[in-house]
Write an enzyme that holds these catalytic residues in place. Structure first.
Site, short mmCIF file in Angstrom:
data_model
loop_
_atom_site.label_atom_id
_atom_site.label_comp_id
_atom_site.label_asym_id
_atom_site.label_seq_id
_atom_site.Cartn_x
_atom_site.Cartn_y
_atom_site.Cartn_z
N HIS A 152 -1.81 8.19 -2.18
CA HIS A 152 -1.99 7.60 -0.85
C HIS A 152 -0.74 7.73 0.04
O HIS A 152 -0.63 7.02 1.04
CB HIS A 152 -2.42 6.13 -0.97
CG HIS A 152 -3.78 5.95 -1.57
ND1 HIS A 152 -4.27 4.74 -2.02
CD2 HIS A 152 -4.77 6.86 -1.78
CE1 HIS A 152 -5.50 4.91 -2.49
NE2 HIS A 152 -5.82 6.19 -2.37
N CYS A 174 1.67 17.81 14.80
CA CYS A 174 2.02 19.04 14.08
C CYS A 174 2.24 18.82 12.58
O CYS A 174 2.37 19.76 11.82
CB CYS A 174 3.25 19.70 14.70
SG CYS A 174 4.79 18.80 14.41
N ARG A 176 5.68 -4.34 6.44
CA ARG A 176 5.56 -3.99 5.02
C ARG A 176 6.79 -3.23 4.52
O ARG A 176 7.24 -3.41 3.40
CB ARG A 176 4.30 -3.15 4.80
CG ARG A 176 3.05 -4.00 4.96
CD ARG A 176 1.79 -3.18 4.82
NE ARG A 176 1.70 -2.52 3.53
CZ ARG A 176 0.93 -1.45 3.31
NH1 ARG A 176 0.19 -0.95 4.28
NH2 ARG A 176 0.89 -0.90 2.13
N GLU A 235 -7.10 -9.48 -14.44
CA GLU A 235 -8.50 -9.89 -14.63
C GLU A 235 -9.38 -8.67 -14.86
O GLU A 235 -8.90 -7.53 -14.75
CB GLU A 235 -8.98 -10.63 -13.36
CG GLU A 235 -8.78 -9.80 -12.12
CD GLU A 235 -8.95 -10.59 -10.82
OE1 GLU A 235 -8.71 -11.80 -10.83
OE2 GLU A 235 -9.33 -9.95 -9.83
N ASN A 292 -4.66 -5.38 -16.55
CA ASN A 292 -4.91 -6.07 -15.27
C ASN A 292 -4.94 -7.57 -15.51
O ASN A 292 -5.24 -8.02 -16.61
CB ASN A 292 -6.26 -5.60 -14.69
CG ASN A 292 -6.37 -5.88 -13.21
OD1 ASN A 292 -6.33 -7.03 -12.77
ND2 ASN A 292 -6.48 -4.84 -12.42
#
Ligand code: OAD
Length: 249
Positions: A118, A129, A69, A214, A212
């Site tokens: 995210h 750590c 990715r 949809e 969007n």
């Protein structure tokens, strides 16, 4: 492309604008989305790749998936939707941008007030750590890098089963609750708590606009649902707002 008078006038008079983006805003840059036709979760198993147990079981596999990715993300560029958000940030007295995306494209475009719910795929952190690292490339045949403390380094993203950073979520909620207008762009709005933000904004009195391809899980709750590509709709919407502003002066 035409927009209702109400949508234009809400954006014309807004003082505080909050934006929530999802994978759809980066689709036109060439970053795959997660759900729907060609979505990543149709081809790969999230439970084997994007959760802490998967990393403990097979860190090499998880690193290779992220490297796949990252290779895409390192080479893509912001599209007209990202660039319009930069113009909008300059215009409004208060503008905040919360993203579920980890692709760094809002930073690349030039937005400043960004909250990454995210995480960011081009950053890493120690799984023990927590020490932060920048972008690290996993070279073919090399094993997963380790922190100075001895623990494995992992991508600095939120995995399934993990909590979002408390400060990021509090900030996003605050912005949603105080916004005059909230724009929800390119998200299926099925992953919580991010999906809660447009609803929180609506309950607090904001005018909520969705963009969007949809209809989504929240379309029936928003004030305006604009269907089409965000790279086309958002620049057209913003031009219409600016044209109306000029006509008024
Ligand atoms: P999804 O893949 O769930 O949804 C992408 C949305 O973008 C869909 O509703 C599409 O219809 C829409 N879309 C696609 N192309 C578009 C375009 N050109 N213009 C406008 N809309 C478009 O992605 P997210 O909602 O971001 O979490 O997913 C939320 C979270 O689920 C992600 O952050 C990720 C994932 O699992 C983690 O990794 C923690």
């Amino acid at each position: 492309m035409t927009f209702s008078d109400q949508v234009i006038s809400k954006l014309l008079t807004a003082q505080r604008v909050a934006v929530l983006t999802g994978a759809g805003i980066s689709a036109e840059s060439g970053v795959p989305t997660f759900r729907g036709k060609d979505g990543l979760w149709g081809r790969f198993k999230a439970e084997e790749l994007a959760n802490p147990d998967a990393f403990l079981r097979n860190p090499q596999l998880v690193w290779e998936w992220y490297e796949f990715r990252r290779k895409i993300i390192r080479n893509v560029r912001p599209n007209p939707a990202h660039l319009t958000l930069v113009e909008m940030e300059k215009h409004f007295p208060h503008f905040s941008l919360c993203t579920q995306n980890v692709d760094n494209l809002h930073f690349k475009a030039g937005n400043r007030n960004i909250c990454e719910l995210h995480g960011n795929i081009l950053r890493n952190k120690c799984s023990g750590c927590g020490k932060k690292y920048g972008d690290l490339e996993l070279l073919p045949g090399c094993s997963v890098p380790r922190c100075h403390c001895g623990d494995l380094i992992r991508p600095d993203v939120v995995w399934f089963g993990e909590m979002l950073a408390k400060e990021a979520l509090e900030l996003a909620s605050y912005e949603a609750e105080h916004a005059d207008v909230l724009l929800s762009i390119g998200t299926s709005a099925v992953v919580y708590p991010a999906a809660m933000l447009p609803i929180q904004a609506k309950r607090s009195g904001a005018f909520v606009i969705e963009i969007n391809l949809e209809r989504t899980a929240i379309s029936h709750q928003v004030d305006a649902s604009l269907q089409g590509k965000s790279g086309e709709i958002l620049p057209a919407l913003w031009s219409a707002v600016l044209a109306k502003k000029e006509a008024r002066v």
